[in-house]
Scaffold this motif. Sequence first.
Motif, PDB file in Angstrom:
ATOM      1  N   TRP A 262       0.706  -1.254  -0.117  1.00 29.57           N
ATOM      2  CA  TRP A 262      -0.031  -0.088  -0.133  1.00 29.57           C
ATOM      3  C   TRP A 262       0.839   1.238   0.086  1.00 29.57           C
ATOM      4  CZ3 TRP A 262      -4.286   0.882   4.366  1.00 29.57           C
ATOM      5  CH2 TRP A 262      -5.398   2.001   3.678  1.00 29.57           C
ATOM      6  N   VAL A 263       0.601   1.973  -0.805  1.00 33.94           N
ATOM      7  CA  VAL A 263       1.410   3.287  -0.867  1.00 33.94           C
ATOM      8  C   VAL A 263       0.343   4.426  -1.140  1.00 33.94           C
ATOM      9  CG1 VAL A 263       3.050   4.447  -2.548  1.00 33.94           C
ATOM     10  CG2 VAL A 263       3.437   1.986  -2.400  1.00 33.94           C
ATOM     11  N   LEU A 264       0.786   5.494  -0.286  1.00 29.83           N
ATOM     12  CA  LEU A 264      -0.342   6.683  -0.365  1.00 29.83           C
ATOM     13  C   LEU A 264       0.416   8.062  -0.333  1.00 29.83           C
ATOM     14  CD1 LEU A 264      -2.660   5.274   2.458  1.00 29.83           C
ATOM     15  CD2 LEU A 264      -3.422   6.307   0.335  1.00 29.83           C
ATOM     16  N   GLU A 265      -0.042   8.982  -0.763  1.00 26.66           N
ATOM     17  CA  GLU A 265       0.168  10.220  -0.609  1.00 26.66           C
ATOM     18  C   GLU A 265      -0.188  10.728   0.876  1.00 26.66           C
ATOM     19  OE1 GLU A 265       0.147  12.331  -5.098  1.00 26.66           O
ATOM     20  OE2 GLU A 265      -1.949  12.250  -3.637  1.00 26.66           O
ATOM     21  N   ASP A 266       0.377  11.700   1.482  1.00 23.89           N
ATOM     22  CA  ASP A 266       0.109  11.864   2.937  1.00 23.89           C
ATOM     23  C   ASP A 266      -0.792  13.021   2.937  1.00 23.89           C
ATOM     24  OD1 ASP A 266       0.022  12.046   5.622  1.00 23.89           O
ATOM     25  OD2 ASP A 266       2.066  12.005   6.070  1.00 23.89           O
ATOM     26  N   LYS A 267      -1.923  13.168   2.585  1.00 25.09           N
ATOM     27  CA  LYS A 267      -2.835  14.342   2.403  1.00 25.09           C
ATOM     28  C   LYS A 267      -4.178  13.824   3.515  1.00 25.09           C
ATOM     29  CE  LYS A 267      -1.239  15.605  -2.112  1.00 25.09           C
ATOM     30  NZ  LYS A 267      -1.516  15.909  -3.498  1.00 25.09           N
ATOM     31  N   PHE A 268      -4.066  14.248   4.418  1.00 26.61           N
ATOM     32  CA  PHE A 268      -5.117  13.862   5.659  1.00 26.61           C
ATOM     33  C   PHE A 268      -5.582  14.949   6.455  1.00 26.61           C
ATOM     34  CE2 PHE A 268      -3.731   9.905   3.757  1.00 26.61           C
ATOM     35  CZ  PHE A 268      -4.761   9.174   3.744  1.00 26.61           C
ATOM     36  N   PRO A 269      -6.125  15.919   5.866  1.00 20.30           N
ATOM     37  CA  PRO A 269      -6.354  17.250   7.013  1.00 20.30           C
ATOM     38  C   PRO A 269      -7.079  16.939   8.164  1.00 20.30           C
ATOM     39  CG  PRO A 269      -7.003  17.560   4.713  1.00 20.30           C
ATOM     40  CD  PRO A 269      -6.779  16.167   4.915  1.00 20.30           C
ATOM     41  N   LEU A 270      -7.816  15.722   8.593  1.00 20.53           N
ATOM     42  CA  LEU A 270      -8.166  15.712   9.719  1.00 20.53           C
ATOM     43  C   LEU A 270      -7.360  14.457  10.475  1.00 20.53           C
ATOM     44  CD1 LEU A 270     -11.901  16.011   9.307  1.00 20.53           C
ATOM     45  CD2 LEU A 270     -10.533  17.656   9.911  1.00 20.53           C
ATOM     46  N   GLY A 271      -6.193  14.159  10.057  1.00 17.28           N
ATOM     47  CA  GLY A 271      -5.524  13.300  10.691  1.00 17.28           C
ATOM     48  C   GLY A 271      -5.650  11.807   9.986  1.00 17.28           C
ATOM     49  N   ARG A 272      -4.957  10.734  10.359  1.00 23.20           N
ATOM     50  CA  ARG A 272      -5.030   9.621   9.945  1.00 23.20           C
ATOM     51  C   ARG A 272      -4.447   8.622  10.634  1.00 23.20           C
ATOM     52  NH1 ARG A 272       0.115   8.035   8.453  1.00 23.20           N
ATOM     53  NH2 ARG A 272       1.716   9.628   7.963  1.00 23.20           N
ATOM     54  N   PRO A 273      -4.438   7.295  10.591  1.00 28.30           N
ATOM     55  CA  PRO A 273      -3.758   6.062  11.587  1.00 28.30           C
ATOM     56  C   PRO A 273      -2.414   6.297  10.809  1.00 28.30           C
ATOM     57  CG  PRO A 273      -5.303   5.312   9.811  1.00 28.30           C
ATOM     58  CD  PRO A 273      -5.587   6.612   9.768  1.00 28.30           C
ATOM     59  N   ALA A 274      -1.458   5.840  12.000  1.00 28.44           N
ATOM     60  CA  ALA A 274      -0.059   5.734  11.684  1.00 28.44           C
ATOM     61  C   ALA A 274       0.442   4.494  10.904  1.00 28.44           C
ATOM     62  CB  ALA A 274       0.636   5.763  12.892  1.00 28.44           C
ATOM     63  N   LEU A 275      -0.222   4.440   9.688  1.00 29.66           N
ATOM     64  CA  LEU A 275      -0.054   3.257   9.077  1.00 29.66           C
ATOM     65  C   LEU A 275       1.324   2.867   8.617  1.00 29.66           C
ATOM     66  CD1 LEU A 275      -3.264   3.661   6.897  1.00 29.66           C
ATOM     67  CD2 LEU A 275      -2.795   2.048   8.526  1.00 29.66           C
ATOM     68  N   GLU A 276       2.217   3.934   8.561  1.00 31.27           N
ATOM     69  CA  GLU A 276       3.871   3.811   8.055  1.00 31.27           C
ATOM     70  C   GLU A 276       4.268   2.633   9.276  1.00 31.27           C
ATOM     71  OE1 GLU A 276       3.408   7.227  10.969  1.00 31.27           O
ATOM     72  OE2 GLU A 276       2.268   6.566   9.372  1.00 31.27           O
ATOM     73  N   LYS A 277       3.573   2.527  10.346  1.00 35.85           N
ATOM     74  CA  LYS A 277       4.071   1.640  11.308  1.00 35.85           C
ATOM     75  C   LYS A 277       3.823   0.287  10.984  1.00 35.85           C
ATOM     76  CE  LYS A 277       3.841   5.185  15.176  1.00 35.85           C
ATOM     77  NZ  LYS A 277       5.377   5.229  15.292  1.00 35.85           N
ATOM     78  N   VAL A 278       3.150   0.066  10.159  1.00 35.20           N
ATOM     79  CA  VAL A 278       2.654  -1.444   9.698  1.00 35.20           C
ATOM     80  C   VAL A 278       3.119  -1.503   7.931  1.00 35.20           C
ATOM     81  CG1 VAL A 278       0.995  -2.047  11.684  1.00 35.20           C
ATOM     82  CG2 VAL A 278       0.299  -0.897   9.513  1.00 35.20           C
ATOM     83  N   GLY A 279       3.887  -0.909   7.523  1.00 36.53           N
ATOM     84  CA  GLY A 279       4.477  -1.074   6.204  1.00 36.53           C
ATOM     85  C   GLY A 279       3.769  -0.423   5.308  1.00 36.53           C
ATOM     86  N   VAL A 280       2.941   0.581   5.542  1.00 33.66           N
ATOM     87  CA  VAL A 280       2.211   1.502   4.506  1.00 33.66           C
ATOM     88  C   VAL A 280       3.455   2.435   4.153  1.00 33.66           C
ATOM     89  CG1 VAL A 280       0.694   3.137   3.680  1.00 33.66           C
ATOM     90  CG2 VAL A 280       0.158   0.990   5.066  1.00 33.66           C
ATOM     91  N   THR A 281       3.600   2.752   2.882  1.00 35.21           N
ATOM     92  CA  THR A 281       4.702   3.593   2.259  1.00 35.21           C
ATOM     93  C   THR A 281       3.931   5.048   1.827  1.00 35.21           C
ATOM     94  OG1 THR A 281       6.127   2.111   1.337  1.00 35.21           O
ATOM     95  CG2 THR A 281       6.272   4.225   0.354  1.00 35.21           C
ATOM     96  N   PHE A 282       4.341   5.941   2.747  1.00 32.23           N
ATOM     97  CA  PHE A 282       3.993   7.452   2.364  1.00 32.23           C
ATOM     98  C   PHE A 282       4.987   7.981   1.552  1.00 32.23           C
ATOM     99  CE2 PHE A 282       1.176   6.282   5.807  1.00 32.23           C
ATOM    100  CZ  PHE A 282       0.053   6.735   5.443  1.00 32.23           C
ATOM    101  N   THR A 283       4.479   8.647   0.197  1.00 29.67           N
ATOM    102  CA  THR A 283       5.299   9.273  -0.476  1.00 29.67           C
ATOM    103  C   THR A 283       4.735  10.314  -1.483  1.00 29.67           C
ATOM    104  OG1 THR A 283       6.984   8.914  -2.539  1.00 29.67           O
ATOM    105  CG2 THR A 283       5.030   7.479  -2.260  1.00 29.67           C
TER     106      THR A 283
END
Length: 488
Positions: A262-283
Amino acid sequence: MKLAMSQLAGLRPEIDLPAYDRSALSHGIVHVGLGNFHRAHQAVYLDDLFNKGLDLDWAITGAGVRAPDAGMRAALGAQDYLSTVIELGPDTTQARVVGSMMDFIPVTEGNGPLIAKMTDPATRIVALTVTEGGYFVSAETGTFDASHPDIISDLARPDAPHTVFGAIIAALKARRAAGTPPFTVMSCDNLPGNGDVTRDTVIGFARMIDLDLAAWIEGQVAFPNGMVDRITPATGDRERAIAAQCGIDDPVPVTCEPFRQWVLEDKFPLGRPALEKVGVTFTDDVHSYERMKIRILNGGHAVIAYPGALLGCVLAHDAMAHPLVHAFFRKVEQEEILPHVDPVPEFTPEAYLELIDGRFSNPAVEDTTRRLCLDGSNRQPKFILPSIRDGLAAGTSVSGLALLSALWCRYCAGTLEDGTEIAPNDPAWDRLNATAIAARDTPALWLAQREIYGAVGADAGFAAAFATWLDAIWAEGTASALRTYLEG
C-alpha cells in the motif's frame, strides 16, 4: 466453529486473533465496498496497527450502495463484523481473524444512513473500493461522464442519491452547513491517479448540483492518490472449505496471497492512522509505484488471462505453467511494457517482473482466468491502452499488445477454442459479443469502440497489426498465433 467474538477463545492456537480489546475501538473511517480486496488489504493493515495498541479511534464502519451489499452486511453482522483472512503461500497456509471493522451501515434506498454516518464529525476518512468501472469516467475522454444514467438519476434527487458519489456530496453539503470540517476521500481502487479520478468525479458531479458547494469541495477536501496491491480471489466453495479446514465456519472468508503493498500520498487534513508503522509507504511519488503495478501486474493479468482462458486454462497458475502463455507473458512484459515503466526505491521494473512472475505462479491461491478476464471494457483502457500509447509515441513495438487485443476480441466472441460457451463476463457483454462476432470479418469494427480505444484504434500501424493477429487467431488458433509472435 462459527466465527463470533464469543467463540474466538476456542479457535485453534495457530490462528492469529485480534490482540486488542474490540470494545475499545471507536469509529474513524467509513469504507464503501466491503468486498474481498478491502477485507484482505486495508482492514488487515488496520488490524495490524490495532494489534500494536495504536490508533484504536480509527476503526472501520462498513457501507455499501448496491443491493448485494446488504447480503454482505447480514453475513458479517452475524459474526460480529469479524473476517477470516487466509494467506495462501506455495507451501504455507496462515489464517487470521481480522477485527478492525466495528459496524456496517444499513443499505437503504436513498442512502440516508450512509449520508448520516459520513456527516458524523467522527468520520474523518471516507474510503472507497467500488471497482475500476465505478467512477463514472469516460474511457474516450478520461474525464467525468456527466451523461451517465446513474448520474442523471441522482441529479434529480440529490438528497436521496443512488450512487456513492451522490452520497458523498450530500454528506459534504451537510458538514459544510454545520461548520464541520470535511473528511478525506480515499480511493482504494486500481486506477491510475485514483485520488485525482475521485476528485474529478466528486467535483464534476457537485458542479451539476451546486457551484458554491463544488468550489468549497475543490478548496477544502483532500483526495490522496494511492496504490494498492494484493491478489485476492473471489470466495466460493473452495475458500469456505479452506476456512473449515482451519476450524472456522465462515460463509464469507477471504483467501489471498502473502504479499501485500500500500502506497499513499500523505494528504489527510483531519489526521490519519499511523499506517507507516505497519508497512504502508507514504510518498509524493505514488504515480511511479502505480504505473509499475498497474502496467506490470494488472496488465500482466490480462496478458495471461485471455490466451490462457481460450486454451482451456481455468486457473491463473495453470496459464503461467503453459509454455506458450508464459513465454508470451515474458516477451510482452519485457519488450512492450517494462520500457515505459520507471524504477521505484524498492524495485527496478525487471525485479518487479520477477516478483510478479512468482506471484502469478503461486498454485495455492487458485485465482481463475475468468476473474482476470472480467470487465475488460473497463480494465483494458486503464491497464493496457497506456502501454500501447507509450509504445506508439516512442516508435517501439506494440505487436504483442495488438495480439492481446485480438485475443480479448476473440474471447468476447463467446466461445473457447474447444467450443465451450463463455458466460457473460463484462457489464457490456452483449455489445462486446456482437462487435467481436462482426469483427471476425471486419476487424476495424472492434477498434472503432472509441469509448475503449480512443485515438489508438485509429492508428494505422496498430490497426494493421490487430487485424493481422485477429485473422490469424480465427484461421489457425490461439496457440499458432502465440508461436508466430514468439518466433518474431
